[in-house]
Design an enzyme around this catalytic site. Structure first.
Site, short mmCIF file in Angstrom:
data_model
loop_
_atom_site.label_atom_id
_atom_site.label_comp_id
_atom_site.label_asym_id
_atom_site.label_seq_id
_atom_site.Cartn_x
_atom_site.Cartn_y
_atom_site.Cartn_z
N HIS A 1 0.86 -1.19 0.00
CA HIS A 1 0.00 0.00 0.00
C HIS A 1 0.89 1.24 0.00
O HIS A 1 2.13 1.13 -0.01
CB HIS A 1 -1.00 -0.04 1.16
CG HIS A 1 -0.39 -0.11 2.54
ND1 HIS A 1 0.49 0.84 3.02
CD2 HIS A 1 -0.53 -1.02 3.54
CE1 HIS A 1 0.84 0.53 4.25
NE2 HIS A 1 0.25 -0.61 4.59
N HIS B 1 3.94 1.60 2.45
CA HIS B 1 5.18 0.92 2.04
C HIS B 1 5.88 1.73 0.96
O HIS B 1 7.10 1.88 0.95
CB HIS B 1 4.88 -0.49 1.50
CG HIS B 1 4.08 -1.35 2.43
ND1 HIS B 1 2.89 -1.92 2.07
CD2 HIS B 1 4.29 -1.72 3.72
CE1 HIS B 1 2.41 -2.62 3.09
NE2 HIS B 1 3.24 -2.51 4.10
N CYS C 1 2.04 -10.14 20.02
CA CYS C 1 1.14 -9.63 18.97
C CYS C 1 1.64 -10.18 17.64
O CYS C 1 2.76 -9.89 17.22
CB CYS C 1 1.15 -8.10 18.93
SG CYS C 1 0.31 -7.46 17.46
N CYS D 1 2.41 -7.42 14.99
CA CYS D 1 3.74 -6.81 15.13
C CYS D 1 4.84 -7.86 15.11
O CYS D 1 6.00 -7.53 14.98
CB CYS D 1 3.87 -6.06 16.45
SG CYS D 1 2.76 -4.69 16.68
N CYS E 1 -3.23 -4.87 21.44
CA CYS E 1 -2.02 -4.21 20.96
C CYS E 1 -2.38 -2.80 20.49
O CYS E 1 -3.32 -2.63 19.72
CB CYS E 1 -1.43 -5.01 19.79
SG CYS E 1 -0.27 -4.05 18.81
N HIS F 1 -1.90 -2.61 16.39
CA HIS F 1 -2.82 -3.35 15.53
C HIS F 1 -4.26 -3.36 16.02
O HIS F 1 -5.16 -3.78 15.30
CB HIS F 1 -2.31 -4.78 15.30
CG HIS F 1 -1.15 -4.80 14.36
ND1 HIS F 1 0.14 -4.63 14.79
CD2 HIS F 1 -1.09 -4.92 13.01
CE1 HIS F 1 0.94 -4.64 13.74
NE2 HIS F 1 0.23 -4.82 12.66
N LYS G 1 -3.05 5.38 11.64
CA LYS G 1 -2.05 4.81 10.73
C LYS G 1 -2.76 4.01 9.64
O LYS G 1 -3.57 3.14 9.94
CB LYS G 1 -1.12 3.87 11.51
CG LYS G 1 -0.10 3.16 10.64
CD LYS G 1 0.89 2.36 11.47
CE LYS G 1 1.94 1.69 10.60
NZ LYS G 1 1.68 0.31 10.31
N LYS H 1 -3.33 -2.11 5.97
CA LYS H 1 -4.16 -3.10 5.31
C LYS H 1 -5.05 -3.80 6.34
O LYS H 1 -6.23 -4.04 6.10
CB LYS H 1 -3.23 -4.13 4.64
CG LYS H 1 -3.88 -4.86 3.51
CD LYS H 1 -3.91 -4.02 2.25
CE LYS H 1 -4.65 -4.76 1.15
NZ LYS H 1 -4.64 -4.00 -0.11
N1 MSP Z 1 8.66 -6.86 8.21
C1 MSP Z 1 8.75 -5.78 9.10
C2 MSP Z 1 10.03 -4.99 8.88
C3 MSP Z 1 11.29 -5.80 9.01
S1 MSP Z 1 12.70 -4.85 8.66
C4 MSP Z 1 13.95 -5.79 9.15
C5 MSP Z 1 7.56 -4.85 8.89
N2 MSP Z 1 6.96 -4.95 7.70
S2 MSP Z 1 5.69 -4.09 7.23
O1 MSP Z 1 5.24 -4.68 6.01
O2 MSP Z 1 4.73 -4.00 8.28
O3 MSP Z 1 6.23 -2.71 6.81
C6 MSP Z 1 6.50 -1.77 7.74
C7 MSP Z 1 7.04 -0.54 7.06
O4 MSP Z 1 6.17 -0.08 6.03
C8 MSP Z 1 7.09 0.62 8.02
O5 MSP Z 1 8.24 0.63 8.81
C9 MSP Z 1 7.06 1.77 7.08
O6 MSP Z 1 8.32 1.90 6.51
C10 MSP Z 1 6.06 1.31 6.05
N3 MSP Z 1 4.67 1.64 6.43
C11 MSP Z 1 3.64 0.77 6.64
N4 MSP Z 1 2.51 1.49 6.91
C12 MSP Z 1 2.80 2.80 6.89
C13 MSP Z 1 2.05 3.97 7.02
N5 MSP Z 1 0.77 3.98 7.25
N6 MSP Z 1 2.72 5.15 6.87
C14 MSP Z 1 4.05 5.20 6.56
N7 MSP Z 1 4.78 4.11 6.44
C15 MSP Z 1 4.20 2.90 6.66
O7 MSP Z 1 7.26 -4.09 9.78
#
Ligand code: MSP
Length: 525
Positions: A23, A26, A132, A135, A153, A156, A309, A312
């Site tokens: 999304h 990311h 969680c 997380c 949590c 989430h 935040k 998904k």
């Molecule tokens: N897999 C772990 C990260 C491991 S790194 C060794 C993880 N993955 S995640 O798919 O949840 O992605 C998290 C990252 O996506 C966040 O740290 C951020 O960079 C980005 N984001 C996810 N949602 C976001 C928002 N709503 N806003 C901004 N960035 C966001 O955590």
């Protein structure tokens, strides 16, 4: 992969969970990393940009099960159909893409774990605590809220689960003092300041050892000396930054040389919710192994939808394509970095994006380019007149380059983009003030008219180079329409340190009308 001697500027994104398609949250991180990468490349540095996917753990295993697939087939499909194409669509220039199910990763993780065990940092123990799955984290009381008798949590907003297992533990508690010393002596390694302060107060409250294996499911990397257990997904995932560049390989091998060339990482970009993993656990793991800690971990804010935040799991995730289909890829890349200070939360709104697209991209930037091409075609048969100078514009440009470079190197993308767009406004002001369309009415004014057209073209040359890291495809079109490919060379080879040198477009360059850079939006969003 060619391995040169020079230390690369090494940039990473988090590796994303493949429990669903990407999304815009990311994409926000990955575009930021791409802009930083491209900017440093245009500073003449060798840059290594890594992104990838985090594919193990309960969260992925359950999403595969819920979709009736085995986890490997599930992650393969999502990576090939959604994640990799998404980064291609957004024009992300990553050098490598690591998947935690790849052999190069799993083998290096096992070797790393064995070496920590051999040096006494890993021991067996009993774990009991709340977990969680969203997380993939053991939670502390401060991370939870009680609702209807359940512990929820805070991130989430889902109930946590009780875990009671015999696991392997990492002696994280031994690293409180070394970590506090790191942040006291090198505050730049954890940014922004507010994020660092949070990490410091977390450290000051003390650390408990970390359970780094799980025995109740098998979707993970087997612990090498105890194959009934799999490595805790975060321990596995954090290592990606180092396994992707040859962690632990023989120094004479390709991997070993790559490691010397890239390690330590220069910038780990992360969302603020995963800062503790990156600023506490990760450097402790590296310290335990006697390796250098990253030069910078930068925690950016969240994209919010309805004040929360965007995610998904809360069904507020917006796919990048929903936006790029309407505004185009480059406007997408521009908008989030321009509108939200990096490090701060920001709300996404279609209205705001529409307004900025129209005023900043279509009017200020796009129109300037099309007006110049139209005027050079009308008044000079499409041929650029001789080199001219304007002291005011030249000074403004030199200041702009200095400001933008300082800001972007500090990851202040908004500050950098704003500085560049101020220059764009200044050039528009120059054109409005000089009124070339009036000058063209009187042949006596021809020298002045030519001067104005040359200076405007030259300013656009600089704008194309300065905005190239943010909007590569658009700036390439502009570059082409200025005839600069033929006269100067590829835009990607243009150095930031040279941009402010006035007079690079030669007399006689052929200026052609390109497609409109930022077309009028069909329907108001
Ligand atoms: N897999 C772990 C990260 C491991 S790194 C060794 C993880 N993955 S995640 O798919 O949840 O992605 C998290 C990252 O996506 C966040 O740290 C951020 O960079 C980005 N984001 C996810 N949602 C976001 C928002 N709503 N806003 C901004 N960035 C966001 O955590």
């Amino acid at each position: 992969m060619t391995v040169s001697e020079k230390k690369s500027f090494y940039v990473t994104t988090p590796i994303y969970y493949v429990n669903s398609a990407p999304h815009i949250g990311h994409a926000y991180t990955t575009v930021a990393g791409d802009v930083l990468t491209r900017w440093h490349r245009q500073k003449g540095e060798s840059v290594w940009y890594l992104t990838g996917t985090d594919e193990h753990g309960q969260k992925i295993m359950r999403s595969a099960q819920e979709n009736g697939e085995n986890p490997q087939a599930w992650v393969d499909r999502l990576v090939d159909n959604d994640w990799k194409p998404n980064w291609r669509d957004l024009n992300i220039a990553n050098d490598d893409f690591i998947r935690t199910t790849e052999k190069r990763h799993t083998e290096r993780v096992q070797r790393f774990l064995q070496s920590l065990k051999d040096s006494g940092y890993i021991y067996a123990g009993d774990y009991e605590g709340l977990y969680c799955v969203g997380c993939e984290e053991f939670k502390l009381p401060g991370d939870l809220t009680e609702r209807s008798g359940k512990q929820i949590c805070n991130i989430h907003e889902k109930p946590v689960e009780m875990v009671k297992e015999n696991n392997w533990f990492f002696k994280l508690s031994a690293f409180v003092d070394p970590l506090l010393k790191l942040y006291a002596e090198h505050p730049e390694t954890c940014q922004p300041e507010s994020a660092r302060n949070e990490v410091i107060s977390f450290l000051q409250s003390g650390l408990t050892d970390l359970s780094i294996s799980r025995s109740t499911f098998d979707w993970g990397i087997p612990v090498p000396w105890d194959t009934n257990q799999v490595v805790y997904v975060w321990f596995d995932a954090l290592l990606n930054y180092a396994t992707a560049v040859g962690l632990g390989d023989d120094p004479q091998s390709e991997g070993g040389k790559k490691f010397v060339q890239t390690w330590p990482a220069d910038v780990h970009l992360v969302g603020k919710e995963i800062l503790r993993f990156h600023a506490v656990i990760w450097p402790a793991m590296l310290m335990a192994a006697g390796l250098d800690t990253p030069k910078k971990v930068f925690a950016h804010g969240w994209l919010l939808v309805g004040g929360e935040k965007m995610s998904k799991s809360k069904l507020t995730g917006i796919a990048p394509r929903d936006i790029t289909d309407h505004f185009g890829v480059d406007a997408f890349r521009y908008y989030f970095l321009r509108a939200i200070p990096f490090g701060t939360d920001g709300s996404f709104s279609w209205e705001d994006m529409h307004a900025r697209y129209t005023s900043e991209l279509a009017n200020d930037f796009g129109n300037l380019a099309s007006r110049l091409a139209a005027m050079v075609n009308k008044y000079c048969d499409g041929v650029l007149p001789s080199v001219s100078h304007d002291a005011g514009l030249e000074r403004f440009l030199a200041e702009t380059v200095a400001k933008a470079d300082a800001a972007i190197c500090e990851l202040d993308f908004q500050g950098g983009i704003l500085a560049i767009m101020e220059f764009c406004k200044r050039v528009n002001g120059y054109v409005t003030e000089k009124e070339p369309w009036i000058l063209a009415k009187n042949p006596a004014n021809e020298p002045l008219l030519r001067e104005v057209l040359y200076n405007t073209a030259e300013a656009l040359r600089a704008l194309a180079v300065l905005l190239h890291s943010v909007m590569p495809a658009t700036c390439e079109i502009l570059w082409d329409s200025l005839g600069a490919n033929q006269s100067i060379g590829p835009i990607a080879d243009q150095l930031i340190s040279e941009v402010a040198k006035w007079g690079q477009l030669p007399q006689g360059a052929l200026i052609t009308k390109s497609a409109i850079l930022f077309p009028r939006l069909e329907v108001s969003a």
